[in-house]
Motif scaffolding. Structure first.
Motif, mmCIF file in Angstrom:
data_model
loop_
_atom_site.group_PDB
_atom_site.id
_atom_site.type_symbol
_atom_site.label_atom_id
_atom_site.label_comp_id
_atom_site.label_asym_id
_atom_site.label_seq_id
_atom_site.Cartn_x
_atom_site.Cartn_y
_atom_site.Cartn_z
ATOM 1 N N GLN A 1 13.203 43.093 -29.737
ATOM 2 C CA GLN A 1 14.378 42.259 -29.478
ATOM 3 C C GLN A 1 14.048 41.253 -28.379
ATOM 4 O OE1 GLN A 1 17.808 44.512 -28.360
ATOM 5 N NE2 GLN A 1 19.116 42.715 -28.148
ATOM 6 N N VAL A 2 14.317 39.979 -28.675
ATOM 7 C CA VAL A 2 14.012 38.925 -27.719
ATOM 8 C C VAL A 2 15.039 38.933 -26.589
ATOM 9 C CG1 VAL A 2 13.689 36.458 -27.386
ATOM 10 C CG2 VAL A 2 13.021 37.518 -29.555
ATOM 11 N N GLN A 3 14.536 38.797 -25.377
ATOM 12 C CA GLN A 3 15.416 38.706 -24.209
ATOM 13 C C GLN A 3 14.958 37.545 -23.321
ATOM 14 O OE1 GLN A 3 15.230 42.750 -22.583
ATOM 15 N NE2 GLN A 3 17.269 43.117 -23.431
ATOM 16 N N LEU A 4 15.928 36.928 -22.662
ATOM 17 C CA LEU A 4 15.667 35.801 -21.770
ATOM 18 C C LEU A 4 16.186 36.143 -20.381
ATOM 19 C CD1 LEU A 4 16.968 32.916 -24.091
ATOM 20 C CD2 LEU A 4 14.635 33.792 -23.916
ATOM 21 N N GLN A 5 15.411 35.791 -19.363
ATOM 22 C CA GLN A 5 15.829 36.071 -17.998
ATOM 23 C C GLN A 5 15.521 34.879 -17.102
ATOM 24 O OE1 GLN A 5 17.478 38.933 -16.582
ATOM 25 N NE2 GLN A 5 17.707 37.279 -15.078
ATOM 26 N N GLU A 6 16.571 34.303 -16.533
ATOM 27 C CA GLU A 6 16.413 33.164 -15.636
ATOM 28 C C GLU A 6 16.069 33.636 -14.216
ATOM 29 O OE1 GLU A 6 19.938 32.408 -18.443
ATOM 30 O OE2 GLU A 6 19.344 33.973 -17.030
ATOM 31 N N TRP A 36 13.227 26.461 -27.231
ATOM 32 C CA TRP A 36 13.600 27.149 -25.998
ATOM 33 C C TRP A 36 14.134 26.122 -25.007
ATOM 34 C CZ3 TRP A 36 12.631 32.354 -26.630
ATOM 35 C CH2 TRP A 36 11.755 32.688 -27.672
ATOM 36 N N GLY A 37 15.324 26.379 -24.474
ATOM 37 C CA GLY A 37 15.908 25.327 -23.659
ATOM 38 C C GLY A 37 16.829 25.809 -22.561
ATOM 39 N N TRP A 38 17.545 24.820 -22.049
ATOM 40 C CA TRP A 38 18.454 25.068 -20.927
ATOM 41 C C TRP A 38 19.809 24.421 -21.175
ATOM 42 C CZ3 TRP A 38 16.932 28.181 -16.975
ATOM 43 C CH2 TRP A 38 15.564 28.446 -16.868
ATOM 44 N N THR A 39 20.846 25.150 -20.800
ATOM 45 C CA THR A 39 22.196 24.605 -20.777
ATOM 46 C C THR A 39 22.798 24.929 -19.417
ATOM 47 O OG1 THR A 39 23.199 26.629 -21.665
ATOM 48 C CG2 THR A 39 22.524 24.952 -23.258
ATOM 49 N N ARG A 40 23.905 24.295 -19.112
ATOM 50 C CA ARG A 40 24.574 24.591 -17.848
ATOM 51 C C ARG A 40 26.071 24.432 -18.008
ATOM 52 N NH1 ARG A 40 23.256 19.372 -13.885
ATOM 53 N NH2 ARG A 40 24.514 17.844 -15.051
ATOM 54 N N GLN A 41 26.812 25.099 -17.136
ATOM 55 C CA GLN A 41 28.268 24.981 -17.142
ATOM 56 C C GLN A 41 28.754 24.795 -15.717
ATOM 57 O OE1 GLN A 41 30.483 28.082 -19.143
ATOM 58 N NE2 GLN A 41 32.101 26.593 -19.568
ATOM 59 N N PRO A 42 29.116 23.564 -15.366
ATOM 60 C CA PRO A 42 29.691 23.320 -14.030
ATOM 61 C C PRO A 42 31.066 23.967 -13.934
ATOM 62 C CG PRO A 42 28.878 21.283 -15.042
ATOM 63 C CD PRO A 42 28.939 22.326 -16.113
ATOM 64 N N PRO A 43 31.532 24.239 -12.748
ATOM 65 C CA PRO A 43 32.847 24.874 -12.600
ATOM 66 C C PRO A 43 33.949 24.023 -13.215
ATOM 67 C CG PRO A 43 31.974 24.130 -10.489
ATOM 68 C CD PRO A 43 30.881 24.028 -11.458
ATOM 69 N N GLY A 44 34.741 24.629 -14.073
ATOM 70 C CA GLY A 44 35.864 23.949 -14.695
ATOM 71 C C GLY A 44 35.504 22.982 -15.803
ATOM 72 N N LYS A 45 34.217 22.961 -16.187
ATOM 73 C CA LYS A 45 33.783 22.017 -17.218
ATOM 74 C C LYS A 45 33.157 22.750 -18.399
ATOM 75 C CE LYS A 45 32.999 18.183 -14.018
ATOM 76 N NZ LYS A 45 32.041 17.150 -13.548
ATOM 77 N N TYR A 96 21.788 28.400 -17.845
ATOM 78 C CA TYR A 96 21.374 29.405 -18.823
ATOM 79 C C TYR A 96 20.121 28.942 -19.553
ATOM 80 C CZ TYR A 96 26.309 30.892 -18.485
ATOM 81 O OH TYR A 96 27.544 31.319 -18.052
ATOM 82 N N CYS A 97 19.208 29.856 -19.809
ATOM 83 C CA CYS A 97 18.149 29.533 -20.764
ATOM 84 C C CYS A 97 18.592 30.044 -22.131
ATOM 85 C CB CYS A 97 16.788 30.072 -20.354
ATOM 86 S SG CYS A 97 16.638 31.820 -19.954
ATOM 87 N N VAL A 98 18.231 29.284 -23.149
ATOM 88 C CA VAL A 98 18.714 29.531 -24.497
ATOM 89 C C VAL A 98 17.600 29.415 -25.517
ATOM 90 C CG1 VAL A 98 21.065 28.749 -23.991
ATOM 91 C CG2 VAL A 98 19.371 27.105 -24.819
ATOM 92 N N LEU A 99 17.855 30.004 -26.664
ATOM 93 C CA LEU A 99 16.952 29.892 -27.803
ATOM 94 C C LEU A 99 17.741 29.367 -28.995
ATOM 95 C CD1 LEU A 99 14.469 30.438 -29.582
ATOM 96 C CD2 LEU A 99 15.224 32.824 -29.739
ATOM 97 N N HIS A 100 17.279 28.267 -29.558
ATOM 98 C CA HIS A 100 17.842 27.749 -30.799
ATOM 99 C C HIS A 100 16.822 27.933 -31.921
ATOM 100 C CE1 HIS A 100 20.602 25.350 -28.179
ATOM 101 N NE2 HIS A 100 21.421 25.547 -29.191
ATOM 102 N N ARG A 101 17.334 28.241 -33.082
ATOM 103 C CA ARG A 101 16.470 28.257 -34.263
ATOM 104 C C ARG A 101 16.720 26.950 -34.987
ATOM 105 N NH1 ARG A 101 17.182 33.354 -37.665
ATOM 106 N NH2 ARG A 101 15.814 34.252 -36.088
ATOM 107 N N GLY A 102 15.794 26.042 -34.904
ATOM 108 C CA GLY A 102 16.002 24.710 -35.434
ATOM 109 C C GLY A 102 16.435 23.762 -34.329
ATOM 110 N N ARG A 112 21.047 33.716 -25.544
ATOM 111 C CA ARG A 112 21.263 33.096 -24.237
ATOM 112 C C ARG A 112 20.993 34.115 -23.145
ATOM 113 N NH1 ARG A 112 27.102 30.602 -22.605
ATOM 114 N NH2 ARG A 112 27.530 32.781 -22.120
ATOM 115 N N GLY A 113 20.407 33.665 -22.032
ATOM 116 C CA GLY A 113 20.206 34.547 -20.899
ATOM 117 C C GLY A 113 21.525 34.824 -20.185
ATOM 118 N N GLN A 114 21.465 35.632 -19.168
ATOM 119 C CA GLN A 114 22.674 36.011 -18.430
ATOM 120 C C GLN A 114 23.194 34.872 -17.565
ATOM 121 O OE1 GLN A 114 21.524 39.574 -16.292
ATOM 122 N NE2 GLN A 114 22.303 40.874 -17.922
ATOM 123 N N GLY A 115 22.324 33.937 -17.231
ATOM 124 C CA GLY A 115 22.742 32.805 -16.414
ATOM 125 C C GLY A 115 22.453 33.022 -14.943
#
Length: 122
Positions: A1-6, A36-45, A96-102, A112-115
């Motif tokens: 099982q694939v796991q991601l850890q930031e 393999w990539g990165w996303t982010r979530q600013p507060p309230g956004k 967050y680090c993320v994995l997309h297929r395609g 997605r990692g835990q963030g």
């Protein structure tokens, strides 16, 4: 099982470079059609895609962050890294680090990692 850890510093000063690493376990950075990539979530956004690196090593970046973003990988360590330069308080977010297929980065990621919280402040 694939796991991601930031991992990386939780506090960065304005104008400095934010650097985060994602360790991949149970999978390989060179698996076909994996991005393999990165996303982010600013507060309230909403969640925002930053960029990704393909199984081939090709990179893809958000147009709004392209000038400040660099994503690289170390296949020997099975990890990839985000660098975001010239940060401001507006870069404060949970990353967050993320994995997309395609290469459809607007879709929900396969994984997605835990963030990790990053705060930009002096």
């Amino acid at each position: 099982q694939v796991q991601l850890q930031e991992s990386g510093p939780g506090l960065v000063k304005p104008s400095q470079t934010l650097s985060l690493t994602c360790a991949v376990s149970g999978g390989s950075l060179t698996t076909s059609n994996h991005y393999w990539g990165w996303t982010r979530q600013p507060p309230g956004k909403e969640l925002e895609w930053i960029g990704s690196i393909a199984y081939t090593g090709s990179t893809y970046y958000s147009p709004t962050l392209r000038k400040r973003t660099s994503i690289s990988r170390d296949t020997s360590k099975n990890q990839f890294t985000l660098q975001l330069s010239s940060v401001t308080p507006e870069d404060t977010a949970v990353y967050y680090c993320v994995l997309h297929r395609g290469a459809v980065f607007t879709s929900s990621p396969l994984l997605r990692g835990q963030g990790t919280q990053v705060t930009v402040s002096s």
